[in-house]
Design an enzyme around this catalytic site. Structure first.
Site: not given
Length: 249
Positions: A18, A29, A54, A56, A61, A81, A111, A202-203, A225-226
């Site tokens: 992701n 920036r 993803h 939104r 992002h 997603e 999130t 997720h995580d 991703g994160h």
């Protein structure tokens, strides 16, 4: 698919990266540094087997235009997603990714923080999924590790489910690994029995991905991703992806 040392069936799990956090850095920036499209191509070159975005509604992002720019150049599977509001549905039908993952996140959510109630939202999900499948797009529903929600997902006609793994990651970090993973293994088994493919995300991180992969059968794909981008700040993107691939295989 091959058995592991415990005799359980194991898929060769694909890694989809992701890239939302790369877009977050760019947007902080202004301009086009880092270049989201080039980063996605590099991630593919480093061995990842898919790219996830993803978008939104506020485009804080990944931007909708990013998805349009990515589709013609990606060589691996593209997964978009998000919450299937009208704007999102129109984007997916325009871009036609390999997979769309339906996530019930509110517009102001930092999130994703919950899976679908697939029983309560059955008719709505049937309608949306049917439209995507008419256009040849594989569908996946983001769900909690709840067997009732897996059964509900199967009734919608979806191709896959994506197990929401935040609860697993939290309990894993607290040291309760076996209890953390039990509901996910049960749900993956049930999904497989019901003819559904299994994704997860997720995580998930370098700390917990290998244990999750070894304990949960039939996982087709993980979307990360994160954690991956954060780990890459120390290890570099190529090395980080290489480590994930080794743990998944």
């Amino acid at each position: 698919m091959k058995p592991d040392s415990k005799g359980k069936a194991r898929n060769m799990t694909k890694l989809s990266v992701n890239i939302n956090k790369i877009a977050t850095l760019r947007n902080a920036r202004g301009g086009n540094i880092p270049n989201v499209v080039q980063c996605a191509l590099d991630i593919e070159k480093f061995g990842a087997e898919g790219i996830t975005v993803h978008p939104r509604p506020d485009e804080r992002h990944i931007r909708y235009q990013d998805t349009r720019d990515l589709k013609p150049v990606l060589k691996t599977e593209f997964n978009i997603e998000g919450n299937p509001v009208t704007k999102f549905i129109n984007l997916v039908l325009e871009v036609k990714p390999a997979q769309v993952t339906l996530v019930p996140d509110a517009e102001d959510a930092i999130t994703s923080n919950a899976g679908w109630n697939t029983v309560k939202n059955k008719e709505y999900l049937i309608e949306v999924i049917s439209e995507f499948k008419k256009h040849g797009i594989r569908t996946s529903i983001f769900v909690d590790a709840d067997e009732k929600m897996i059964e509900g997902a199967a009734a919608t006609g979806t191709d896959r489910i994506e197990l929401y793994t935040e609860s697993f990651a939290e309990k894993f970090a607290d040291g309760d690994k076996k209890e953390a993973v039990k509901p996910y293994a049960k749900c993956a088994e049930l999904a497989h029995q019901l003819g559904l493919g299994v994704n997860a995300g997720h995580d998930l991180s370098l700390d917990n991905i290998e244990f999750f992969k070894n304990e949960v059968p039939f996982v087709d794909e993980v979307s990360i991703g994160h954690a991956l981008i954060a780990e890459a700040l120390y290890l570099g993107l190529e090395e980080t992806i290489s480590r994930y691939l080794k743990k998944l295989q």
